[in-house]
Motif scaffolding. Structure first.
Motif, mmCIF file in Angstrom:
data_model
loop_
_atom_site.group_PDB
_atom_site.id
_atom_site.type_symbol
_atom_site.label_atom_id
_atom_site.label_comp_id
_atom_site.label_asym_id
_atom_site.label_seq_id
_atom_site.Cartn_x
_atom_site.Cartn_y
_atom_site.Cartn_z
ATOM 1 N N THR A 100 2.785 -6.272 10.097
ATOM 2 C CA THR A 100 2.476 -5.662 11.124
ATOM 3 C C THR A 100 1.815 -6.501 12.394
ATOM 4 O OG1 THR A 100 3.085 -3.124 10.016
ATOM 5 C CG2 THR A 100 2.614 -3.332 12.992
ATOM 6 N N GLY B 202 -4.771 -1.698 4.514
ATOM 7 C CA GLY B 202 -5.707 -0.393 3.982
ATOM 8 C C GLY B 202 -6.819 -1.635 2.933
ATOM 9 N N ILE C 281 -0.596 -6.965 14.593
ATOM 10 C CA ILE C 281 -1.600 -6.232 15.982
ATOM 11 C C ILE C 281 -1.512 -6.577 16.927
ATOM 12 C CG2 ILE C 281 -2.248 -4.512 14.196
ATOM 13 C CD1 ILE C 281 -4.437 -6.833 13.679
ATOM 14 N N SER D 226 -1.514 -7.786 10.163
ATOM 15 C CA SER D 226 -2.471 -6.802 9.187
ATOM 16 C C SER D 226 -2.215 -6.732 7.784
ATOM 17 C CB SER D 226 -2.180 -4.826 9.954
ATOM 18 O OG SER D 226 -0.631 -5.293 9.210
ATOM 19 N N GLU E 14 -7.458 -6.989 8.156
ATOM 20 C CA GLU E 14 -7.159 -6.410 7.882
ATOM 21 C C GLU E 14 -7.636 -4.573 8.522
ATOM 22 O OE1 GLU E 14 -9.748 -4.665 3.793
ATOM 23 O OE2 GLU E 14 -9.859 -6.255 3.118
ATOM 24 N N ASN E 15 -6.520 -3.983 8.626
ATOM 25 C CA ASN E 15 -6.633 -2.248 9.113
ATOM 26 C C ASN E 15 -6.199 -1.776 8.398
ATOM 27 O OD1 ASN E 15 -6.118 -0.655 11.235
ATOM 28 N ND2 ASN E 15 -5.465 -2.658 12.477
ATOM 29 N N PRO E 16 -6.248 -0.506 7.929
ATOM 30 C CA PRO E 16 -5.699 0.517 7.696
ATOM 31 C C PRO E 16 -4.961 1.514 7.865
ATOM 32 C CG PRO E 16 -8.496 1.029 7.545
ATOM 33 C CD PRO E 16 -8.114 -0.901 8.303
ATOM 34 N N ASP E 17 -4.849 1.651 9.826
ATOM 35 C CA ASP E 17 -3.807 2.366 10.400
ATOM 36 C C ASP E 17 -2.812 2.222 10.611
ATOM 37 O OD1 ASP E 17 -6.796 3.688 11.061
ATOM 38 O OD2 ASP E 17 -6.929 2.654 12.472
ATOM 39 N N MET E 18 -2.681 0.137 10.258
ATOM 40 C CA MET E 18 -0.952 -0.172 10.482
ATOM 41 C C MET E 18 -0.533 -0.348 9.304
ATOM 42 S SD MET E 18 -0.944 -0.709 13.654
ATOM 43 C CE MET E 18 0.020 -2.354 14.173
ATOM 44 N N GLU E 19 0.794 -0.634 9.397
ATOM 45 C CA GLU E 19 1.281 -0.928 7.948
ATOM 46 C C GLU E 19 0.683 -2.419 7.625
ATOM 47 O OE1 GLU E 19 3.670 1.151 5.167
ATOM 48 O OE2 GLU E 19 2.733 2.636 6.807
#
Length: 197
Positions: free
Chosen positions: A159, A186, A161, A183, A151-156
């Motif tokens: 994608t 979020g 990472i 990713s 989980e990465n809220p900063d990335m689409e």
């Protein structure tokens, strides 16, 4: 005596006429047989021509197929060797990453590893071996193998990472997929993605 000769001539004439009639009948029968033989020969000639054209087309197809197989053998014949050499490239890259502080003792070793890696990568370039390094690009299941999803809220979502291991292609054919972390996006605001991809 002339009267006696006349019936003989008549008999000869009759015999000649019968022979001529027989010859005409035989000639008519022979002409009929010849006509049938001609029709049969023409049919056989047509059949032979069709067989020849089919055989010629099959040979042309076979020639094209063999040429394509030879071309592919030239293009992809090194695939097994390339797969084996990828381990060497990975090890050389790990060695360079592991060299921390560059001291006077380590500097020649690092230069030697860099030169070896550059020589190997130059050879790969000549053979049309291309690295697949998808850092920051969308996940492509044709070229990438997802090792985990984070989980990465900063990335689409979907994608790449992180790349754990680069992938490689040989003449646009995948030799080894890139092993990547993808990713998830979020929490509540993130889009739903296909985790089975």
């Amino acid at each position: 005596m002339a009267s006696e000769d006349k019936p003989v001539e008549t008999q000869e004439d009759i015999a000649a006429a019968e022979a001529a009639a027989e010859t005409d009948q035989q000639a008519g029968a022979d002409a009929s047989d010849l006509a049938e033989q001609l029709v049969a020969a023409q049919q056989q000639a047509q059949d032979n021509r069709e067989q020849y054209l089919r055989a010629e087309a099959e040979m042309a197809n076979l020639r094209r197929r063999v040429e394509k197989d030879v071309e592919n053998a030239h293009k992809f014949g090194q695939e097994k060797l390339v797969k084996e050499m990828l381990t060497v490239v990975d090890n050389l890259e790990r060695t360079l990453a592991a060299i921390g502080e560059e001291t006077d003792d380590v500097k020649p070793l690092k230069e030697g590893v860099e030169m070896t890696l550059k020589g190997l990568l130059d050879t790969f370039e000549k053979l049309n071996v291309v690295a697949v390094d998808p850092q920051g690009h969308p996940f492509d299941p044709q070229l990438h193998q997802a090792m985990s999803m984070v989980e990465n809220p900063d990335m689409e979502p979907n994608t790449v990472i992180a790349v754990m291991q680069k992938g490689y292609t040989l003449h646009d054919r995948l030799v080894r997929p890139a092993m990547v972390m993808v990713s998830k996006g979020g929490g509540a605001g993130g889009q739903s993605i296909d985790e089975t991809a």
